[in-house]
Scaffold this motif. Structure first.
Motif, PDB file in Angstrom:
ATOM      1  N   TRP A  55     -20.249 -24.098  -7.077  1.00 43.77           N
ATOM      2  CA  TRP A  55     -18.906 -23.532  -6.932  1.00 43.77           C
ATOM      3  C   TRP A  55     -18.932 -22.073  -7.381  1.00 43.77           C
ATOM      4  O   TRP A  55     -19.542 -21.747  -8.395  1.00 43.77           O
ATOM      5  N   LYS A  56     -18.242 -21.220  -6.623  1.00 45.00           N
ATOM      6  CA  LYS A  56     -18.201 -19.794  -6.966  1.00 45.00           C
ATOM      7  C   LYS A  56     -16.794 -19.260  -6.693  1.00 45.00           C
ATOM      8  O   LYS A  56     -16.241 -19.468  -5.616  1.00 45.00           O
ATOM      9  N   LEU A  57     -16.223 -18.586  -7.689  1.00 46.16           N
ATOM     10  CA  LEU A  57     -14.927 -17.939  -7.538  1.00 46.16           C
ATOM     11  C   LEU A  57     -15.155 -16.441  -7.654  1.00 46.16           C
ATOM     12  O   LEU A  57     -15.647 -15.951  -8.671  1.00 46.16           O
ATOM     13  N   GLU A  58     -14.823 -15.714  -6.581  1.00 49.50           N
ATOM     14  CA  GLU A  58     -15.034 -14.276  -6.567  1.00 49.50           C
ATOM     15  C   GLU A  58     -13.874 -13.618  -5.834  1.00 49.50           C
ATOM     16  O   GLU A  58     -13.604 -13.938  -4.676  1.00 49.50           O
ATOM     17  N   ASN A  59     -13.188 -12.717  -6.539  1.00 42.66           N
ATOM     18  CA  ASN A  59     -12.048 -12.000  -5.960  1.00 42.66           C
ATOM     19  C   ASN A  59     -11.009 -12.960  -5.382  1.00 42.66           C
ATOM     20  O   ASN A  59     -10.472 -12.729  -4.297  1.00 42.66           O
ATOM     21  N   GLY A  60     -10.761 -14.057  -6.070  1.00 47.74           N
ATOM     22  CA  GLY A  60      -9.750 -15.009  -5.643  1.00 47.74           C
ATOM     23  C   GLY A  60     -10.165 -15.932  -4.509  1.00 47.74           C
ATOM     24  O   GLY A  60      -9.356 -16.701  -4.015  1.00 47.74           O
ATOM     25  N   VAL A  61     -11.435 -15.860  -4.106  1.00 43.43           N
ATOM     26  CA  VAL A  61     -11.929 -16.712  -3.017  1.00 43.43           C
ATOM     27  C   VAL A  61     -12.907 -17.729  -3.606  1.00 43.43           C
ATOM     28  O   VAL A  61     -13.885 -17.359  -4.253  1.00 43.43           O
ATOM     29  N   LEU A  62     -12.607 -19.005  -3.382  1.00 41.66           N
ATOM     30  CA  LEU A  62     -13.470 -20.077  -3.861  1.00 41.66           C
ATOM     31  C   LEU A  62     -14.408 -20.506  -2.744  1.00 41.66           C
ATOM     32  O   LEU A  62     -13.971 -20.793  -1.631  1.00 41.66           O
ATOM     33  N   THR A  63     -15.701 -20.518  -3.044  1.00 41.26           N
ATOM     34  CA  THR A  63     -16.674 -21.046  -2.087  1.00 41.26           C
ATOM     35  C   THR A  63     -17.415 -22.194  -2.759  1.00 41.26           C
ATOM     36  O   THR A  63     -17.656 -22.177  -3.965  1.00 41.26           O
ATOM     37  N   VAL A  64     -17.740 -23.190  -1.966  1.00 42.37           N
ATOM     38  CA  VAL A  64     -18.481 -24.348  -2.445  1.00 42.37           C
ATOM     39  C   VAL A  64     -19.647 -24.533  -1.498  1.00 42.37           C
ATOM     40  O   VAL A  64     -19.457 -24.595  -0.283  1.00 42.37           O
ATOM     41  N   ARG A  65     -20.858 -24.613  -2.041  1.00 41.88           N
ATOM     42  CA  ARG A  65     -22.049 -24.793  -1.214  1.00 41.88           C
ATOM     43  C   ARG A  65     -22.891 -25.931  -1.777  1.00 41.88           C
ATOM     44  O   ARG A  65     -23.020 -26.069  -2.991  1.00 41.88           O
ATOM     45  N   PRO A  66     -23.489 -26.703  -0.895  1.00 40.72           N
ATOM     46  CA  PRO A  66     -24.421 -27.712  -1.395  1.00 40.72           C
ATOM     47  C   PRO A  66     -25.679 -27.013  -1.885  1.00 40.72           C
ATOM     48  O   PRO A  66     -26.128 -26.037  -1.294  1.00 40.72           O
ATOM     49  N   LYS A  67     -26.181 -27.471  -3.004  1.00 44.15           N
ATOM     50  CA  LYS A  67     -27.426 -26.918  -3.537  1.00 44.15           C
ATOM     51  C   LYS A  67     -28.549 -27.796  -3.011  1.00 44.15           C
ATOM     52  O   LYS A  67     -28.799 -28.889  -3.523  1.00 44.15           O
TER      53      LYS A  67
END
Length: 91
Positions: free
Chosen positions: A39-51
């Protein structure tokens, strides 16, 4: 997964902060039970990626002399690299 396909779905967060990754997304990304999610939150945008582990993560295991390896030899080298990484992580 097609990198050009757009999928828009919705899920709900439970009182425990949990949510279900919709099936369409799981299928498109190859997410299976036990797949870690990053999970990554950057500049108000949440992204979720499978590792996921990708072949390029193991490229340094390829010998510089271009020797051809059997699948068994590659499996053994990968196992050794993973064990070494685990030893380093444990300090």
């Amino acid at each position: 997964m097609s990198h050009h396909a757009a999928i828009q779905v919705q899920s709900t967060v439970t009182s425990k902060g949990q949510t279900t990754v919709p099936k369409e997304l799981r299928d498109a990304l190859g997410i299976k039970e036990g797949t870690p999610l990053r999970w990554k939150l950057e500049n108000g945008v949440l992204t979720v990626r499978p590792k996921t582990r990708r072949l390029e993560n193991f490229v340094p295991l390829a010998p510089p002399n271009g020797k051809h390896l059997t699948v068994e030899e590659m499996d053994e080298a990968i196992g050794e690299a993973v064990a070494e990484r685990d030893r380093r992580a444990k300090g």
